[in-house]
Design a protein around this motif. Structure first.
Motif, short mmCIF file in Angstrom:
data_model
loop_
_atom_site.label_atom_id
_atom_site.label_comp_id
_atom_site.label_asym_id
_atom_site.label_seq_id
_atom_site.Cartn_x
_atom_site.Cartn_y
_atom_site.Cartn_z
N ASN A 331 0.78 -1.12 0.18
CA ASN A 331 -0.03 -0.23 -0.16
C ASN A 331 1.00 1.13 -0.10
O ASN A 331 0.71 1.97 0.91
CB ASN A 331 -1.02 -0.02 1.26
CG ASN A 331 -2.07 0.99 1.16
OD1 ASN A 331 -2.62 1.33 -0.04
ND2 ASN A 331 -2.71 1.63 2.04
N VAL A 332 1.64 1.43 -1.07
CA VAL A 332 2.63 2.36 -1.19
C VAL A 332 2.31 3.53 -2.09
O VAL A 332 1.81 3.10 -3.25
CB VAL A 332 4.12 1.97 -1.41
CG1 VAL A 332 5.08 3.24 -1.84
CG2 VAL A 332 4.84 1.15 -0.64
N GLY A 333 2.10 4.78 -1.60
CA GLY A 333 1.78 5.87 -2.83
C GLY A 333 3.04 6.64 -2.98
O GLY A 333 3.55 7.17 -1.83
N VAL A 334 3.29 7.07 -3.75
CA VAL A 334 4.66 8.30 -4.27
C VAL A 334 3.98 9.66 -4.64
O VAL A 334 2.98 9.74 -5.47
CB VAL A 334 5.13 7.71 -5.52
CG1 VAL A 334 6.44 8.67 -5.81
CG2 VAL A 334 5.90 6.27 -4.94
N PHE A 335 4.43 10.50 -3.93
CA PHE A 335 4.10 11.95 -4.17
C PHE A 335 5.18 12.83 -4.45
O PHE A 335 6.39 12.42 -4.01
CB PHE A 335 3.37 12.47 -2.80
CG PHE A 335 1.96 11.55 -2.34
CD1 PHE A 335 0.81 11.90 -2.86
CD2 PHE A 335 2.53 10.63 -1.47
CE1 PHE A 335 -0.26 11.07 -2.52
CE2 PHE A 335 1.24 9.55 -1.10
CZ PHE A 335 -0.04 9.90 -1.80
N ASP A 336 4.77 14.04 -5.00
CA ASP A 336 6.19 14.74 -5.42
C ASP A 336 6.36 15.82 -4.48
O ASP A 336 5.87 15.99 -3.37
CB ASP A 336 5.87 15.63 -6.74
CG ASP A 336 4.87 16.67 -6.91
OD1 ASP A 336 4.26 17.13 -5.83
OD2 ASP A 336 4.33 16.91 -7.82
N SER A 337 7.31 16.78 -4.58
CA SER A 337 7.99 17.75 -3.32
C SER A 337 7.03 18.94 -3.30
O SER A 337 7.28 19.87 -2.51
CB SER A 337 9.39 18.20 -4.04
OG SER A 337 9.10 18.71 -5.41
N PHE A 338 5.62 18.96 -3.93
CA PHE A 338 4.93 19.82 -3.89
C PHE A 338 3.49 19.32 -2.96
O PHE A 338 2.55 19.89 -2.86
CB PHE A 338 4.28 20.45 -4.78
CG PHE A 338 5.53 21.15 -5.83
CD1 PHE A 338 6.01 22.42 -5.20
CD2 PHE A 338 5.83 20.41 -6.65
CE1 PHE A 338 7.13 23.00 -5.99
CE2 PHE A 338 6.97 21.05 -7.35
CZ PHE A 338 7.40 22.44 -7.24
N ALA A 339 3.78 17.98 -2.41
CA ALA A 339 2.52 17.53 -1.69
C ALA A 339 2.15 18.07 -0.49
O ALA A 339 2.96 18.58 0.41
CB ALA A 339 2.87 16.01 -1.57
N ARG A 340 0.56 17.95 -0.37
CA ARG A 340 0.19 18.71 0.91
C ARG A 340 -0.30 17.83 1.74
O ARG A 340 -0.37 16.55 1.54
CB ARG A 340 -1.14 19.28 0.49
CG ARG A 340 -0.85 20.62 -0.58
CD ARG A 340 -2.26 20.78 -1.46
NE ARG A 340 -2.65 19.65 -2.14
CZ ARG A 340 -3.81 19.65 -2.77
NH1 ARG A 340 -4.58 20.77 -3.00
NH2 ARG A 340 -4.19 18.50 -3.66
N ARG A 341 -0.41 18.14 3.01
CA ARG A 341 -0.91 17.11 4.08
C ARG A 341 -1.95 16.29 3.83
O ARG A 341 -1.94 15.24 4.04
CB ARG A 341 -0.81 17.92 5.48
CG ARG A 341 -1.07 16.99 6.79
CD ARG A 341 -1.23 17.96 7.79
NE ARG A 341 -1.67 16.92 9.23
CZ ARG A 341 -2.79 16.84 9.58
NH1 ARG A 341 -4.00 17.20 8.73
NH2 ARG A 341 -3.16 16.04 10.78
N GLU A 342 -2.96 16.89 3.31
CA GLU A 342 -4.04 16.06 3.19
C GLU A 342 -3.97 14.95 1.88
O GLU A 342 -4.88 14.01 1.67
CB GLU A 342 -5.28 16.84 2.50
CG GLU A 342 -5.05 18.00 1.24
CD GLU A 342 -4.57 19.20 1.54
OE1 GLU A 342 -4.89 20.25 0.61
OE2 GLU A 342 -3.85 19.22 2.55
#
Length: 445
Positions: A331-342
């Motif tokens: 259950n891994v999700g990848v986000f970028d360097s602009f990701a928000r807490r939500e």
């Protein structure tokens, strides 16, 4: 409407290595009532490996990185893509291959068409894709690309097409369906059918696709891709690389001859390697440039052999299995360097890697750590965060890192993805990486 025909025939928009469908043709297509949008074929591939269809190293798909920093190059790409999307005024899809630049395209307003099959490591690919879809709240589709690495006793247009067995294609189509994209299509439809003196016929791959469509029409998923709820969030910058070794011609991030891969840009591959029990390669997001076997390259393509295609029974006997669909990932999700807490705040483990991080995202990570979330960050980010509970490592393959993530990586027999209150559990009961089993479970049951 795809742009590959223009690319392959060296018809490029001046100053770039991409073909743009003329705006007047797009308007005519819109008027038919059947137009779904434009698709830019393997567009991040042609940014990073920019001499695939032409030899001028100064021509790029979206941005020339010469004289730019990594951050400036990313922003240049986003600006260029956004300008084009606005010009067309319709859905524009980035067909993507290397698990890279997904978030940048979404941020620019482009939609994703993410590949299955091909030479991909599917859990890696979909962890990035679902993270981008969640973060940027975009619709998306999946390209089931039946070109690949393998050969066998199956209908064959040329070695590697189709490059997967019928069983693997059947499994990949169902896997794609369970990801809940808005659309799915098969690339290389000439592997689905053939002509002879009696007319047009479906190959065994065409029959498999027809059976899949009938099956899919009877299914109803209890979730949407937008419900993706990762328990492990990986935050990394868009560094424009697919391999620690650089591009096909030895260039660096975004195809740059000046920017170079380093421990920061390469750290993402180490993270995904560690989260997959070491099963996914630590140097690349897919099978390219890893030294892995590409069996289709071992079969002859001389003039006499080419005259024998298409072959109804391919090799006539031998069957290879270099590519597979299954790797463990929990259950891994990848986000970028602009990701928000939500975007990532619901995760139990947050891993921060890559070369850079926005101030807003750093503050969001700090808040999560203050709430008791476990955070593992690269040593070079020390000073960006305030919370003392954050663990820092200079090597995500160190024993310290492995011990820190071990409570969160699940079973090495499962690939799990949570969508809201439902868990998609994917297993490999036959151990061949091909004939997968899919179960949807209500969380807590």
């Amino acid at each position: 409407m795809g742009n590959e025909y223009g690319n392959a025939n060296a018809r490029f928009t001046p100053g770039t290595n991409r073909y743009d469908v003329p705006a007047e043709l797009v308007e005519r297509a819109k008027a038919t009532g059947h137009f779904l949008g434009l698709l830019y074929d393997e567009t991040e591939h042609l940014q990073i490996n920019n001499t695939i269809y032409q030899s001028d190293k100064n021509l790029y798909q979206w941005v020339n990185p010469a004289g730019k920093s990594l951050a400036e190059t990313e922003e240049g790409l986003v600006e260029s893509v956004h300008t084009l999307v606005e010009k067309y005024g319709c859905d524009v899809y980035a067909e993507v291959l290397f698990s890279e630049l997904y978030h940048a395209f979404n941020r620019a307003g482009m939609l994703l068409s993410v590949k299955s099959l091909q030479v991909l490591r599917q859990p890696f690919e979909f962890a990035v894709a679902l993270g981008a879809v969640k973060q940027y709240r975009k619709k998306w589709m999946i390209t089931a690309d039946i070109w690949g690495t393998d050969v066998g006793k199956w209908f064959t247009r040329i070695w590697g097409l189709p490059g997967h067995s019928v069983k693997e294609v059947e499994s990949a189509l169902k896997m794609s369906f369970y990801m809940s994209p808005d659309m799915i299509f098969v690339e290389n439809c000439d592997g689905l059918m053939y002509c002879d003196e009696n007319g047009l016929h479906l190959s065994e791959f065409g029959e498999a696709y027809r059976s899949f469509i009938a099956w899919a029409k009877e299914q109803k998923l209890p979730y949407k891709a937008a419900d993706f709820s990762p328990s492990v969030a990986v935050i990394r910058s868009e560094d424009g690389i697919f391999s620690t070794h650089g591009t096909f011609d030895g260039s660096g991030p975004y195809g740059s001859v000046q920017l170079k891969n380093d421990e920061k840009t390469n750290s993402f591959f180490s993270v995904m390697h560690a989260l997959s029990y070491g099963k996914m390669d630590k140097t690349s997001s897919l099978m390219y440039m890893t030294g892995e076997d590409m069996p289709h390259n071992l079969w002859p393509r001389d003039e006499e052999t080419m005259k024998t295609f298409p072959r109804m029974d391919g090799t006539g006997g031998e069957e290879t299995h270099a590519h597979g669909l299954f790797y463990p990932l929990n259950n891994v999700g990848v986000f970028d360097s602009f990701a928000r807490r939500e975007d990532f705040g619901g995760a139990d483990l947050i891993v921060v890697c890559g070369s850079r991080l926005s101030d807003e995202t750093a503050k969001a990570v700090d808040r999560c750590a203050a709430e008791g979330k476990k955070v593992l960050a690269a040593e070079w980010f020390r000073g960006l965060f305030e919370e003392s509970s954050i663990e820092y490592v200079s090597d995500f393959l160190s024993e310290t890192a492995k011990k820190f993530i071990s409570p969160f990586i699940g079973s090495d027999k499962e690939w799990n993805i949570r969508f809201g209150s439902y868990l998609l559990q994917i297993t490999d009961p036959h151990g061949d990486g091909i004939r997968l089993d899919f179960k949807i479970k209500k969380v807590g049951e």
